[in-house]
Scaffold this motif. Structure first.
Motif, PDB file in Angstrom:
ATOM      1  N   MET A 198       0.849  -1.195   0.000  1.00 60.42           N
ATOM      2  CA  MET A 198       0.000   0.000   0.000  1.00 60.42           C
ATOM      3  C   MET A 198       0.893   1.256   0.000  1.00 60.42           C
ATOM      4  O   MET A 198       2.108   1.148   0.176  1.00 60.42           O
ATOM      5  N   SER A 199       0.288   2.420  -0.186  1.00 62.28           N
ATOM      6  CA  SER A 199       1.051   3.665  -0.077  1.00 62.28           C
ATOM      7  C   SER A 199       1.687   3.747   1.295  1.00 62.28           C
ATOM      8  O   SER A 199       1.082   3.347   2.295  1.00 62.28           O
ATOM      9  N   ALA A 200       2.909   4.244   1.331  1.00 65.61           N
ATOM     10  CA  ALA A 200       3.641   4.284   2.597  1.00 65.61           C
ATOM     11  C   ALA A 200       4.406   5.592   2.732  1.00 65.61           C
ATOM     12  O   ALA A 200       4.924   6.139   1.757  1.00 65.61           O
ATOM     13  N   LEU A 201       4.480   6.059   3.965  1.00 63.99           N
ATOM     14  CA  LEU A 201       5.197   7.291   4.295  1.00 63.99           C
ATOM     15  C   LEU A 201       5.999   7.074   5.569  1.00 63.99           C
ATOM     16  O   LEU A 201       5.522   6.426   6.506  1.00 63.99           O
ATOM     17  N   LEU A 202       7.211   7.609   5.586  1.00 66.90           N
ATOM     18  CA  LEU A 202       8.037   7.577   6.794  1.00 66.90           C
ATOM     19  C   LEU A 202       8.365   9.018   7.178  1.00 66.90           C
ATOM     20  O   LEU A 202       8.876   9.782   6.349  1.00 66.90           O
TER      21      LEU A 202
END
Ligand SMILES: [Zn+2]
Length: 225
Positions: free
Chosen positions: A139-143
């Motif tokens: 899935m879309s991921a952000l850190l």
């Protein structure tokens, strides 16, 4: 239903960055729990699953496998930076293979705007990297990297629970905008002669509580929580 997979960076035997008497793993967990609590208390149709809710060791594979198996809609990894004591500020990452017009980049634009609106940190910008949690998630991921633990100004903020709450709220504001989350109706307390009779969300329940006490009470207060 919006399914958020929330990943507090590091944990257990992996402290992450350290500095000024603090360990990254504790800060990422604290901010993540605050994000979960705000979402669960204030928004409807949100499910939050976390890679850890205590100080435990989790491999990167465990984290991404868990998110993939659960079928998360979005993967959000919370980190705190560390360098040599001179760098400071906020930055966030999406995977290096993604274009600036990808769906993941569009979500990130919103998250970045909302987080940097409130976090009072130097803005180091929107970045890309080939991090495991960004690469192996379906899935879309952000850190997000929320300040530098070894920089005196950032560390002072990281130490403050009110600042950590504000940072959590910034993440929630971004999620709410990016995924069009709906707020729950507010809760009202019904206070009868100085004693709380109950707390209700449904209008009919509020009215029932008032009606139950109307004959006997000398003062009924309906107060938004
Ligand atoms: Zn980290």
């Amino acid at each position: 239903m919006f399914k958020l997979y929330l990943d507090p960076g590091h944990g257990g035997s992996d402290t992450g960055a350290t500095g000024n008497g603090m360990q990254e793993k504790n800060l990422t967990l604290d901010i993540s729990l605050r994000i979960r609590d705000i979402l669960e208390n204030e928004y409807e149709n949100v499910q939050v699953r976390m890679s850890r809710t205590t100080d435990t060791t989790r491999s990167l594979n465990e984290r991404t496998d868990d998110a993939n198996n659960w079928g998360a809609d979005y993967f959000l990894s919370i980190h705190v930076n560390g360098f040599d004591g001179t760098a400071q500020g906020y930055e966030d990452y999406i995977h290096s293979s993604l274009s600036d017009t990808s769906q993941t980049a569009r979500y990130r634009d919103i998250m970045h705007e909302e987080i940097t609106r409130v976090n009072d940190l130097v803005n180091r910008g929107k970045k890309k990297a080939n991090f495991h949690v960004l690469r192996e998630t379906r899935m879309s991921a952000l850190l997000t990297e929320n300040g530098f633990i070894d920089h005196p100004e950032d560390a002072e903020k990281l130490r403050d629970p009110n600042w950590r709450q504000t940072v959590a709220q910034g993440h929630v504001n971004g999620l709410a905008r990016a995924f069009n989350l709906q707020r729950k109706d507010p809760i009202y307390r019904v206070i009868v002669d100085g004693t709380q009779e109950g707390a209700y969300r449904e209008q009919q329940n509020i009215l029932n509580a008032v009606q139950r006490n109307l004959g006997s009470a000398s003062r009924i207060v309906v107060e938004k929580v």
